[in-house]
Design a protein around this motif. Sequence first.
Motif, PDB file in Angstrom:
ATOM      1  N   GLU A  74       0.837  -1.213   0.000  1.00 23.22           N
ATOM      2  CA  GLU A  74       0.000   0.000   0.000  1.00 23.22           C
ATOM      3  C   GLU A  74       0.864   1.251   0.000  1.00 23.22           C
ATOM      4  O   GLU A  74       0.653   2.175  -0.783  1.00 23.22           O
ATOM      5  N   GLN A  75       1.884   1.263   0.862  1.00 25.71           N
ATOM      6  CA  GLN A  75       2.734   2.459   0.948  1.00 25.71           C
ATOM      7  C   GLN A  75       3.591   2.636  -0.317  1.00 25.71           C
ATOM      8  O   GLN A  75       4.113   3.716  -0.573  1.00 25.71           O
ATOM      9  N   SER A  76       3.726   1.574  -1.072  1.00 26.05           N
ATOM     10  CA  SER A  76       4.497   1.669  -2.324  1.00 26.05           C
ATOM     11  C   SER A  76       3.616   2.079  -3.491  1.00 26.05           C
ATOM     12  O   SER A  76       4.104   2.220  -4.618  1.00 26.05           O
ATOM     13  N   GLY A  77       2.314   2.214  -3.229  1.00 27.92           N
ATOM     14  CA  GLY A  77       1.397   2.666  -4.285  1.00 27.92           C
ATOM     15  C   GLY A  77       1.019   1.570  -5.261  1.00 27.92           C
ATOM     16  O   GLY A  77       0.737   1.848  -6.432  1.00 27.92           O
ATOM     17  N   LEU A  78       0.985   0.302  -4.793  1.00 27.25           N
ATOM     18  CA  LEU A  78       0.668  -0.790  -5.723  1.00 27.25           C
ATOM     19  C   LEU A  78      -0.700  -0.586  -6.390  1.00 27.25           C
ATOM     20  O   LEU A  78      -0.823  -0.755  -7.610  1.00 27.25           O
ATOM     21  N   ALA A  79      -1.699  -0.208  -5.601  1.00 27.40           N
ATOM     22  CA  ALA A  79      -3.044  -0.052  -6.185  1.00 27.40           C
ATOM     23  C   ALA A  79      -3.039   1.051  -7.249  1.00 27.40           C
ATOM     24  O   ALA A  79      -3.592   0.871  -8.348  1.00 27.40           O
ATOM     25  N   GLU A  80      -2.374   2.155  -6.957  1.00 29.31           N
ATOM     26  CA  GLU A  80      -2.351   3.284  -7.901  1.00 29.31           C
ATOM     27  C   GLU A  80      -1.564   2.912  -9.155  1.00 29.31           C
ATOM     28  O   GLU A  80      -1.961   3.218 -10.280  1.00 29.31           O
ATOM     29  N   PHE A 308      -6.155  -9.823 -10.296  1.00 28.95           N
ATOM     30  CA  PHE A 308      -5.077  -8.960  -9.771  1.00 28.95           C
ATOM     31  C   PHE A 308      -5.578  -7.536  -9.533  1.00 28.95           C
ATOM     32  O   PHE A 308      -5.291  -6.925  -8.512  1.00 28.95           O
ATOM     33  N   ARG A 309      -6.359  -7.039 -10.482  1.00 33.49           N
ATOM     34  CA  ARG A 309      -6.807  -5.648 -10.371  1.00 33.49           C
ATOM     35  C   ARG A 309      -7.857  -5.465  -9.279  1.00 33.49           C
ATOM     36  O   ARG A 309      -7.863  -4.448  -8.587  1.00 33.49           O
ATOM     37  N   ASP A 310      -8.717  -6.488  -9.080  1.00 37.69           N
ATOM     38  CA  ASP A 310      -9.913  -6.277  -8.257  1.00 37.69           C
ATOM     39  C   ASP A 310      -9.903  -6.952  -6.891  1.00 37.69           C
ATOM     40  O   ASP A 310     -10.787  -6.693  -6.077  1.00 37.69           O
TER      41      ASP A 310
END
Length: 546
Positions: A74-80, A308-310
């Motif tokens: 999360e802190q690495s911005g994986l979702a973004e 992976f995306r959802d």
Amino acid sequence: MSTQTPIPPLRERAAWAALSDHFAEVSTRHLRELFDADATRGERLVAEGAGLFLDYSKNRVTEETIALLLALAEQSGLAERTAAMFAGERINVSEDRAVLHVALRMPQGTTLIVDGRDVVAEVHEVRHRMAALADRIRAGEWLGHTDRPIRNVVNIGIGGSDLGPVMAYEALRHYSARELTMRFVSNVDATDFVEATRDLDPAETMFIVSSKTFTTLETMTNARSARDWSLAALGDESAIAKHFVAVSTNAEKVAEFGIDTANMFGFWEWVGGRYSMDSAIGLSTMIAIGPENFDDMLAGFHAMDEHFRDTPLQRNLPALLGLLAVWYGDFFGAQTVGVMPYEQYLKRFPAYLQQLTMESNGKHVTLQGRHVDYQTGAIFWGEPGTNGQHSFYQLIHQGTKLIPVDLIGFGRSRNPLGDHHDLLMSNVFAQAEALAFGKTEAEVRAEGTAEAVVPHRVMEGNRPTNVILCEELTPYALGTLVALYEHSVFTQGVIWDIDSFDQWGVELGKALAQRIIPELESATEPELAHDSSTNALIRRYRAMRA
Ligand code: F6P
């Protein structure tokens, strides 16, 4: 450039510091202890998606480790970053390109507009043309220069224009048209071409020249030899149109080579070579297994893309796999990851993965160009089980190196024969068990082992594995498996803040080779201005070839 906001350097992310502290505690714990402390661990540390099942319970992690790794993601911005990739942003920053292999498997009728163009529509337009060619060849309706049907198809390509097609052909041989002979030529070593074509009749042979750039030395050299080979037998330039097709992004170079661009299947700069097996680069795969099976493979890729995306990270297979690779590489100092498919048809899967993983994540600077102060991509390697067990597994079991291993198995064999499959799969489970729990001194002694031999027979265990299970190796399953690793590679790259989609490191060797070729071939002694070793080697080679 991507619109993503920069994230703090890896070592400054809170979860990284927390993981460093946590590592000191967890690294001393044994998997025996972790399993003893929690009777349900083997049922809880699992995840499922797109038809694949992942048991990651035999990893050196606690639930806190997983929580911290997820926080790191999360802190690495994986979702973004994932959203940016799927939206077609230019996340390949050093080449200023979008990264859109996921668009190659988006279903017909969906839309993705990039730079004002619907890339999905373009993908399907090429796919229809590929299917028309594949159907004609498979039906014996594509006739060669002498009106004989094409029976042999030779893919000429290298790297991503070879490894995916070869791997997929081997993996899906069960589905292939057995009356067609499929061959693959990649190496500039003439032996590759000569051996691949020696028993083929040029009148029945089609070459697919596969090259994203259409400038790659190996491929263009082999393509020229293929043209000479065909013309020597067929005698007439007009034969080229019936015996050569091209797969490329470079129409100009294709035309320059002499292939009619009507016989060219295009793809786009936003498809990286190692991410291209589901683009037109998969033409040989489609000819071998047919357009419907090819579509099933793409559906498998797409199912894993959506997973992976959802899917929340704690149940997200590629994210978990990628984070575990980071855990071992950066905290335990593991240098390699073994991938062992217990499925003979996947014999080229480790070789395919090597380019996917190592060309993607073998990087030494961040997206901002700063030298990393942590480990990036691991060395991936592997062999089909059980062969590896009788060669290198000894080192994994009792050597001094920590090697995390992925064991891949299937519920059913494509070739049921007696009890072969149960024997094969018993080895998957046994290896994972032996690696994790080993054999203690007390257990060795209790077997009546002579005291002097006890230390030799002790197996420390605590060797981590992921077990990946799937019902059956279908085209769909292959798609899910490849996409699983693609997105795991992406996850790792996001954590390390590197560009997983360029490959500048391979350029220098190519440029130097271009300089050396005339020095090897010149009739007179060339003036050499390399280092003393390279100069001496060139002189020695010139003397040897004379
Ligand atoms: O040498 C590395 C590389 O650029 C790979 O990334 C690529 O898959 C391979 O060469 C082949 O390139 P092309 O498809 O352009 O011939």
